[in-house]
Every structure is written in C-alpha cells, then in structure tokens.
Design a protein around this motif. Sequence first.
Motif, PDB file in Angstrom:
ATOM      1  N   LEU A 107       0.837  -1.202   0.000  1.00 47.96           N
ATOM      2  CA  LEU A 107       0.000   0.000   0.000  1.00 47.96           C
ATOM      3  C   LEU A 107       0.872   1.254   0.000  1.00 47.96           C
ATOM      4  N   VAL A 108       1.918   1.241   0.792  1.00 44.64           N
ATOM      5  CA  VAL A 108       2.841   2.389   0.829  1.00 44.64           C
ATOM      6  C   VAL A 108       3.501   2.570  -0.540  1.00 44.64           C
ATOM      7  N   ILE A 109       3.931   1.469  -1.146  1.00 44.30           N
ATOM      8  CA  ILE A 109       4.540   1.530  -2.480  1.00 44.30           C
ATOM      9  C   ILE A 109       3.543   2.058  -3.500  1.00 44.30           C
ATOM     10  N   LEU A 110       2.287   1.620  -3.394  1.00 44.45           N
ATOM     11  CA  LEU A 110       1.249   2.093  -4.309  1.00 44.45           C
ATOM     12  C   LEU A 110       1.079   3.604  -4.202  1.00 44.45           C
ATOM     13  N   VAL A 111       1.034   4.116  -2.988  1.00 48.91           N
ATOM     14  CA  VAL A 111       0.864   5.560  -2.793  1.00 48.91           C
ATOM     15  C   VAL A 111       2.076   6.317  -3.336  1.00 48.91           C
ATOM     16  N   ILE A 112       3.273   5.811  -3.070  1.00 49.83           N
ATOM     17  CA  ILE A 112       4.485   6.471  -3.576  1.00 49.83           C
ATOM     18  C   ILE A 112       4.500   6.459  -5.106  1.00 49.83           C
ATOM     19  N   LEU A 113       4.168   5.311  -5.703  1.00 51.65           N
ATOM     20  CA  LEU A 113       4.138   5.230  -7.170  1.00 51.65           C
ATOM     21  C   LEU A 113       3.068   6.149  -7.759  1.00 51.65           C
ATOM     22  N   ALA A 114       1.947   6.271  -7.072  1.00 57.31           N
ATOM     23  CA  ALA A 114       0.896   7.164  -7.571  1.00 57.31           C
ATOM     24  C   ALA A 114       1.382   8.605  -7.552  1.00 57.31           C
ATOM     25  N   LEU A 115       2.112   8.969  -6.511  1.00 56.17           N
ATOM     26  CA  LEU A 115       2.625  10.337  -6.444  1.00 56.17           C
ATOM     27  C   LEU A 115       3.733  10.583  -7.461  1.00 56.17           C
ATOM     28  N   VAL A 116       4.624   9.609  -7.632  1.00 58.55           N
ATOM     29  CA  VAL A 116       5.771   9.790  -8.518  1.00 58.55           C
ATOM     30  C   VAL A 116       5.385   9.613  -9.989  1.00 58.55           C
ATOM     31  N   LEU A 117       4.671   8.535 -10.314  1.00 59.09           N
ATOM     32  CA  LEU A 117       4.383   8.231 -11.719  1.00 59.09           C
ATOM     33  C   LEU A 117       3.172   8.985 -12.259  1.00 59.09           C
ATOM     34  N   MET A 118       2.121   9.066 -11.442  1.00 57.32           N
ATOM     35  CA  MET A 118       0.894   9.672 -11.940  1.00 57.32           C
ATOM     36  C   MET A 118       0.711  11.118 -11.476  1.00 57.32           C
ATOM     37  N   GLY A 119       1.388  11.501 -10.425  1.00 55.55           N
ATOM     38  CA  GLY A 119       1.337  12.883  -9.969  1.00 55.55           C
ATOM     39  C   GLY A 119       0.238  13.215  -8.978  1.00 55.55           C
ATOM     40  N   ASN A 120      -0.657  12.275  -8.690  1.00 54.48           N
ATOM     41  CA  ASN A 120      -1.680  12.554  -7.688  1.00 54.48           C
ATOM     42  C   ASN A 120      -2.143  11.261  -7.020  1.00 54.48           C
ATOM     43  N   LEU A 121      -2.722  11.426  -5.850  1.00 50.56           N
ATOM     44  CA  LEU A 121      -3.191  10.259  -5.095  1.00 50.56           C
ATOM     45  C   LEU A 121      -4.514   9.708  -5.618  1.00 50.56           C
ATOM     46  N   PHE A 122      -5.280  10.520  -6.299  1.00 54.18           N
ATOM     47  CA  PHE A 122      -6.588  10.079  -6.767  1.00 54.18           C
ATOM     48  C   PHE A 122      -6.486   9.006  -7.845  1.00 54.18           C
ATOM     49  N   SER A 123      -5.333   8.903  -8.489  1.00 53.49           N
ATOM     50  CA  SER A 123      -5.170   7.879  -9.519  1.00 53.49           C
ATOM     51  C   SER A 123      -5.152   6.475  -8.928  1.00 53.49           C
ATOM     52  N   CYS A 124      -4.876   6.370  -7.630  1.00 52.96           N
ATOM     53  CA  CYS A 124      -4.832   5.042  -7.002  1.00 52.96           C
ATOM     54  C   CYS A 124      -5.830   4.918  -5.856  1.00 52.96           C
ATOM     55  N   LEU A 125      -6.806   5.798  -5.805  1.00 53.45           N
ATOM     56  CA  LEU A 125      -7.733   5.814  -4.669  1.00 53.45           C
ATOM     57  C   LEU A 125      -8.478   4.486  -4.515  1.00 53.45           C
ATOM     58  N   TRP A 126      -9.022   3.964  -5.607  1.00 54.02           N
ATOM     59  CA  TRP A 126      -9.780   2.718  -5.519  1.00 54.02           C
ATOM     60  C   TRP A 126      -8.879   1.553  -5.120  1.00 54.02           C
ATOM     61  N   GLU A 127      -7.674   1.503  -5.678  1.00 53.14           N
ATOM     62  CA  GLU A 127      -6.711   0.466  -5.299  1.00 53.14           C
ATOM     63  C   GLU A 127      -6.387   0.556  -3.807  1.00 53.14           C
ATOM     64  N   ALA A 128      -6.207   1.774  -3.316  1.00 50.41           N
ATOM     65  CA  ALA A 128      -5.889   1.968  -1.899  1.00 50.41           C
ATOM     66  C   ALA A 128      -7.045   1.515  -1.016  1.00 50.41           C
ATOM     67  N   VAL A 129      -8.272   1.791  -1.444  1.00 51.53           N
ATOM     68  CA  VAL A 129      -9.448   1.354  -0.674  1.00 51.53           C
ATOM     69  C   VAL A 129      -9.488  -0.174  -0.597  1.00 51.53           C
ATOM     70  N   ILE A 130      -9.202  -0.840  -1.706  1.00 55.84           N
ATOM     71  CA  ILE A 130      -9.214  -2.308  -1.702  1.00 55.84           C
ATOM     72  C   ILE A 130      -8.070  -2.847  -0.844  1.00 55.84           C
ATOM     73  N   HIS A 131      -6.897  -2.213  -0.913  1.00 58.12           N
ATOM     74  CA  HIS A 131      -5.788  -2.611  -0.047  1.00 58.12           C
ATOM     75  C   HIS A 131      -6.193  -2.506   1.428  1.00 58.12           C
ATOM     76  N   ILE A 132      -6.880  -1.431   1.767  1.00 60.59           N
ATOM     77  CA  ILE A 132      -7.306  -1.240   3.159  1.00 60.59           C
ATOM     78  C   ILE A 132      -8.332  -2.297   3.551  1.00 60.59           C
ATOM     79  N   ALA A 133      -9.228  -2.662   2.641  1.00 63.09           N
ATOM     80  CA  ALA A 133     -10.194  -3.727   2.927  1.00 63.09           C
ATOM     81  C   ALA A 133      -9.483  -5.061   3.148  1.00 63.09           C
ATOM     82  N   VAL A 134      -8.468  -5.346   2.337  1.00 59.28           N
ATOM     83  CA  VAL A 134      -7.682  -6.574   2.515  1.00 59.28           C
ATOM     84  C   VAL A 134      -6.965  -6.540   3.862  1.00 59.28           C
ATOM     85  N   LEU A 135      -6.401  -5.391   4.203  1.00 60.36           N
ATOM     86  CA  LEU A 135      -5.730  -5.256   5.503  1.00 60.36           C
ATOM     87  C   LEU A 135      -6.707  -5.484   6.653  1.00 60.36           C
TER      88      LEU A 135
END
Length: 164
Positions: A107-135
């Motif tokens: 999840l941390v890597i996903l957030v970092i990649l979203a900030l670095v590669l895509m430039g914003n956190l909203f590009s991975c919001l749904w993925e992050a929500v699913i990661h949190i559900a799995v956690l």
Amino acid sequence: MEYWDRQIKLAQYMILGTVIITALNIAFMLSNGDLYISYSAALPYYLVWLGKIFDNGLYLGPVNGVFTATGLVMAAVILCGWLVVWWLSKTSRTWLKVGFILVIADLVILVILALVLMGNLFSCLWEAVIHIAVLWEMYRGLKAWAQKDIFLARREAQKEEVAL
C-alpha cells in the motif's frame, strides 16, 4: 471455534488472492488486453508496467523486450515470495503477520508510485481502498487466531486443573 477458523482462512486467502489477481493482471498487460482487475500487488505489477514503458516508450504496444522480461522476472520472484508466505501462514501466525506487513508495504509503495508516476493520489484511490479492505480482513484473521489461542490455552489449563 469454527468462526475463528473461517476468519483465519479468509486472512490467508487474501494473500493467495493477491498473488492470483496480480498474476492475471500482469498476463493481461503482457497480452496487450484492455482488461485490469481492480486490485493488484503494486510492486510486481508496476515493475512489469515500467519494463513495457522502457521497451515501448509511453505507448504500451505489443513489443515485450528486455526491460519487460527483467520486470517480469523480478515480479515472479516477488510473487513467489508472497506464495511462500501464504504457504507458511497455514502453520504459523507469525507468517500471517508477515503477509499483513507485505500488504501494508505494498500500500505504501502504491501511494508512492501514484505520487511519482501519476502525480496525484486520486489515480490510485480505488486500489488503496481495496488494499485497506484486505488489511482489515487480515487484521480480523490475526485477531481471531489470537482469540483462538487464548481460548485453547484456557481450555487446556482447565483440563489440567480438573486432572489435579
């Protein structure tokens, strides 16, 4: 007891499900299919994705070259590690904790990649929500395993008490 066992199994299957879905998403990407299942382990998926970017430029075309193969090998090693953790989590709560930590790190890597590669956190919001559900489900499995251990220890102590 049965409820706790189901919670533990579900937590273990979260690790296996992550590996399977990530492998499917990588296969879809390599075959240039326009399909993506809305959950993947970020690091293995994006290693292959970056390999395709380096091989083809910004267009993810049909060429899978050296960088793609390198990313695929690294992703396979990581996913094999996840499989080992899943297998060992069947016998030890410690390995289930390791799987929990792997999902947090992902999840941390996903957030970092979203900030670095895509430039914003909203590009991975749904993925992050699913990661949190799995956690959350993995946390419930770890908690159920602890409760089961406490229950079994108390029952064993009561048996010893009665035997005396």
